[in-house]
Design an enzyme around this catalytic site. Sequence first.
Site, PDB file in Angstrom:
ATOM      1  N   GLU A 494       0.390  -1.360  -0.439  1.00  0.00           N
ATOM      2  CA  GLU A 494      -0.225   0.161   0.249  1.00  0.00           C
ATOM      3  C   GLU A 494       0.712   1.071   0.390  1.00  0.00           C
ATOM      4  O   GLU A 494       0.701   2.196   0.404  1.00  0.00           O
ATOM      5  CB  GLU A 494      -0.329  -0.855   1.003  1.00  0.00           C
ATOM      6  CG  GLU A 494      -1.475  -1.189   1.122  1.00  0.00           C
ATOM      7  CD  GLU A 494      -2.735  -1.074   2.744  1.00  0.00           C
ATOM      8  OE1 GLU A 494      -2.755  -0.194   3.188  1.00  0.00           O
ATOM      9  OE2 GLU A 494      -3.389  -2.261   2.283  1.00  0.00           O
ATOM     10  N   ARG A 525      -1.753   9.427  15.939  1.00  0.00           N
ATOM     11  CA  ARG A 525      -1.891   8.930  15.527  1.00  0.00           C
ATOM     12  C   ARG A 525      -3.238  10.052  14.994  1.00  0.00           C
ATOM     13  O   ARG A 525      -4.462   9.815  15.631  1.00  0.00           O
ATOM     14  CB  ARG A 525      -2.580   7.452  15.438  1.00  0.00           C
ATOM     15  CG  ARG A 525      -3.417   7.045  14.066  1.00  0.00           C
ATOM     16  CD  ARG A 525      -2.585   6.962  13.177  1.00  0.00           C
ATOM     17  NE  ARG A 525      -3.703   6.148  11.770  1.00  0.00           N
ATOM     18  CZ  ARG A 525      -3.636   6.121  10.811  1.00  0.00           C
ATOM     19  NH1 ARG A 525      -2.618   7.027  10.029  1.00  0.00           N
ATOM     20  NH2 ARG A 525      -4.303   5.863  10.273  1.00  0.00           N
ATOM     21  N   CYS A 526      -2.597  10.315  13.666  1.00  0.00           N
ATOM     22  CA  CYS A 526      -3.944  10.817  13.157  1.00  0.00           C
ATOM     23  C   CYS A 526      -4.344  10.738  11.951  1.00  0.00           C
ATOM     24  O   CYS A 526      -3.806   9.972  11.197  1.00  0.00           O
ATOM     25  CB  CYS A 526      -3.625  12.780  13.305  1.00  0.00           C
ATOM     26  SG  CYS A 526      -3.214  13.480  14.933  1.00  0.00           S
ATOM     27  N   ASP A 609     -11.694  -4.431   4.375  1.00  0.00           N
ATOM     28  CA  ASP A 609     -11.734  -4.288   5.573  1.00  0.00           C
ATOM     29  C   ASP A 609     -12.469  -3.589   6.029  1.00  0.00           C
ATOM     30  O   ASP A 609     -13.171  -2.838   5.076  1.00  0.00           O
ATOM     31  CB  ASP A 609     -10.681  -3.468   5.359  1.00  0.00           C
ATOM     32  CG  ASP A 609      -9.064  -4.633   5.625  1.00  0.00           C
ATOM     33  OD1 ASP A 609      -8.745  -5.135   5.839  1.00  0.00           O
ATOM     34  OD2 ASP A 609      -7.742  -3.819   5.505  1.00  0.00           O
ATOM     35  N   GLU A 615     -18.457   0.599  14.417  1.00  0.00           N
ATOM     36  CA  GLU A 615     -18.214   2.220  14.988  1.00  0.00           C
ATOM     37  C   GLU A 615     -19.392   2.523  15.286  1.00  0.00           C
ATOM     38  O   GLU A 615     -19.467   3.334  16.631  1.00  0.00           O
ATOM     39  CB  GLU A 615     -16.912   2.675  14.331  1.00  0.00           C
ATOM     40  CG  GLU A 615     -16.856   3.458  14.593  1.00  0.00           C
ATOM     41  CD  GLU A 615     -15.665   4.318  14.630  1.00  0.00           C
ATOM     42  OE1 GLU A 615     -15.875   5.594  13.367  1.00  0.00           O
ATOM     43  OE2 GLU A 615     -14.744   3.505  14.285  1.00  0.00           O
ATOM     44  N   HIS A 651     -11.005  -7.745   7.669  1.00  0.00           N
ATOM     45  CA  HIS A 651     -10.509  -7.212   9.024  1.00  0.00           C
ATOM     46  C   HIS A 651     -11.200  -6.204   9.924  1.00  0.00           C
ATOM     47  O   HIS A 651     -11.703  -5.403   9.733  1.00  0.00           O
ATOM     48  CB  HIS A 651      -8.908  -6.120   8.716  1.00  0.00           C
ATOM     49  CG  HIS A 651      -8.270  -6.139   9.883  1.00  0.00           C
ATOM     50  ND1 HIS A 651      -8.200  -7.203  10.374  1.00  0.00           N
ATOM     51  CD2 HIS A 651      -8.151  -5.354  10.202  1.00  0.00           C
ATOM     52  CE1 HIS A 651      -7.133  -6.350  11.749  1.00  0.00           C
ATOM     53  NE2 HIS A 651      -7.189  -4.638  11.533  1.00  0.00           N
ATOM     54  N   GLU A 675      -8.083  -8.101  15.868  1.00  0.00           N
ATOM     55  CA  GLU A 675      -7.412  -7.824  17.386  1.00  0.00           C
ATOM     56  C   GLU A 675      -7.409  -8.931  18.549  1.00  0.00           C
ATOM     57  O   GLU A 675      -8.644  -8.118  18.664  1.00  0.00           O
ATOM     58  CB  GLU A 675      -7.490  -6.103  17.473  1.00  0.00           C
ATOM     59  CG  GLU A 675      -6.455  -6.062  18.415  1.00  0.00           C
ATOM     60  CD  GLU A 675      -7.112  -6.350  19.998  1.00  0.00           C
ATOM     61  OE1 GLU A 675      -6.243  -6.780  21.106  1.00  0.00           O
ATOM     62  OE2 GLU A 675      -8.472  -6.023  20.122  1.00  0.00           O
ATOM     63  N   HIS A 704       0.282  -1.849  17.314  1.00  0.00           N
ATOM     64  CA  HIS A 704       0.755   0.109  18.086  1.00  0.00           C
ATOM     65  C   HIS A 704       1.777  -0.010  19.005  1.00  0.00           C
ATOM     66  O   HIS A 704       1.784   0.666  19.405  1.00  0.00           O
ATOM     67  CB  HIS A 704      -0.684   0.318  18.788  1.00  0.00           C
ATOM     68  CG  HIS A 704      -1.513  -0.137  17.430  1.00  0.00           C
ATOM     69  ND1 HIS A 704      -2.838  -0.610  17.222  1.00  0.00           N
ATOM     70  CD2 HIS A 704      -2.554   1.103  17.210  1.00  0.00           C
ATOM     71  CE1 HIS A 704      -2.999  -1.080  16.166  1.00  0.00           C
ATOM     72  NE2 HIS A 704      -3.261   0.449  16.286  1.00  0.00           N
TER      73      HIS A 704
END
Length: 766
Positions: A494, A525-526, A609, A615, A651, A675, A704
């Site tokens: 990627e 992380r933004c 993904d 969310e 994912h 995860e 992470h």
Amino acid sequence: MAKLHHLGFPRIGHKRQLKFSLEKFWRGEISETQLQQSASELRAENWHSQQTLAFDFHTVGDFSLYDQVLDMSLLLGNLPKRAIQGENQLDNYFRVARGRSQQKQCCSTPHAGESDAGEMTKWFNTNYHYIVPEFDQQTSFELNADNLLLQIKELQRINKNAKPVIIGPVTYLWLGKEKDQSNKLTLLPALLKTYQQLLQKLQENNIQWLQIDEPILALELNNEWQTALQSAYHTLKQSPVKLLLTTYFGELKDNLLLASQLPVAGLHIDAINGQHEVSQVAALLAPEQVLSLGVINGCNIWKTDLNDTLSWLAPLHEQLQDRLWIAPNSSLLHVPVDLESEIKLDSEIKNWLAFATQKLQELSLLGSALNEGLDTVFEQFSENKLAITSRKNSTRIHNPDVQKSVASINAQLGDRQQGFALRSAIQKKSLNLPKYPTTTIGSFPQTKEIRATRKAKRSGEIDADEYQQQIQQSIQFCIEQQHKIGLDVLVHGEAERNDMVEYFGELLAGFVFTQFAWVQSYGSRCVKPPILFGDVSRPQPMTVKWTKYAQSLTSKKVKGMLTGPVTILNWSFVRDDQPIKITCQQIALAIREEVLDLERAGIEIIQIDEAALREKLPLQRSQWSNYLNWAIEAFRITANGVADKTQIHTHMCYSEFNDIIQPIAEMDADVITIETSRSDMQLLNVFEAFNYPNAIGPGVYDIHSPNTPNVEKMVSLMQKAAQRIPVEQLWVNPDCGLKTRQWHEVEPALINMVEAAKKLRASCKS
């Protein structure tokens, strides 16, 4: 006079100053003193920018070096014991956040200063990730308020009307996890004593009002948790400072009476999602209680219709007078900092938008209209009306061809040709993979050279041919490295992608993009979410040439890598003028075209993904089925047009999914990767009761954290997985993409992961 305040402001800085300072500190390039100085300057910049808006209260405590929930754990003296390795609080703090503090350790031992990072998951229905508090039978609390008190003193030098914000005690317990068989609610009495000590400290520092956030009031709570809220606030009702109890992200529903009767000085509710509840709450509050209304959307970027908002606020203001407070409905953490930075943004669409700074300006205008009369802001309200009308009547939003395609969707569009058992046998023969096949989630490190190449292409310094050549070199390097490491299924890495959603949005119709509209996802992380303003279609293939080139370099299988429709939807700022189901179906049809083109190009494994599937799951469980029905349907539309021999992966990361495992199974992906490393495979407990039908890759490597996972631990994690899931269904993979790591971190970690897979295969033979 209505009073103005806000619940929180973005802390990253308009140029992402926090991100860069953090990463310099972690690399050992700046000291702790320099990091704290940078943080102090950022806070001052935010406060100074708000001085001209004449707010009645200025918020403090909304700033964090990593995460506000982790800050609360530090304030309460509740960091995991494994992370406490000395007296330096900041080092201990970062060990919980990411497994270590700085790159340069004080000792020569390779793993000195490292520990397992805390589990990370999504903050309610947002893309923000928090560090999960940990509880056990030995948990105790000890007030450690120095950091909050320091920030209060900083603000008081600028403005005396400081309103600190903290997470409420019941929400804090709800957010955490028991690490043994204990019941976290039994900790409430001890926790409340620490809160009482904090309230006393705040009074000593001349604080009159405290914002105390209890967003779990937007959830469906059982009697035990409702009782906990009652107990907590009756214990705190003698508080020496006034408590503004704050809830957001949704309606109160069954908690409306409970929230309205808690003995607090004021109650803030979400009037964006629950405007119909405002009159009920106003009628239930005691005559001396304040009602704070969230009237500006803190989670999206469209301008507020000021005239419409004023029309229903004005009668309420007449009734409540100075008992009425107004604010955004939630913290502005979830939107970019300042629209004025976007000098290249399409001017028509820019006129429809408001970022955090502009949202506070909108609030100030509403306050002026209520307190001083509409005549004082007539010009600004007229300009707002023109912008709202312009968007509503724009011809750029609708595409008849897209709408026709959505109308033609039928159930068969989401069905595979045969069930998993039959097609998995076909795939097994075609792919010829070993037990415990190894792969990654898709992305590899985004090096300085890769970022420079993309920047040079955008600025015109290199042409399309030179750009393609440089990206192909990156792909070739990535394939070579994966061969050396010994992975079974490869990815192209990627290199061409700036972000897993933004990349696709740039190539789809219906999106517009910003330069600087960054939003914090976690720590440093933004992300820069696309703005989805109109009907979505795919003008041309988006990934095929890069994936096809990667496959030409190897005899091993290369996965095609796509982002799914629900994740593109949930990680964008989405239009609010039609049901999001329709918007998601449009995206699904566009990505489906890409899936079929990859298959036609000879790609036999395609990963789609859906990292953000959960969310936007409604906070109220009774509303879940409607969301999940169309979300799962959208994935199936995207994925299931392929032949049986094409293996579909998906994912999901950093989401609790145990309670939606049945809908996840209904996605019918051949392989799902998730995860589980930070949770020590606890997320797999659901498979003891649910017979998951397809293959699964429980992430064994926490990407992470910069720490290198050891072989033994990964073997142990997979053995735990094998106790719940048949070996034939297990894959070995990291828990997420590797773009944020560096090659010197990734290579040893993946080498260990491959070695772990070899040991697992050997144990099967023995």
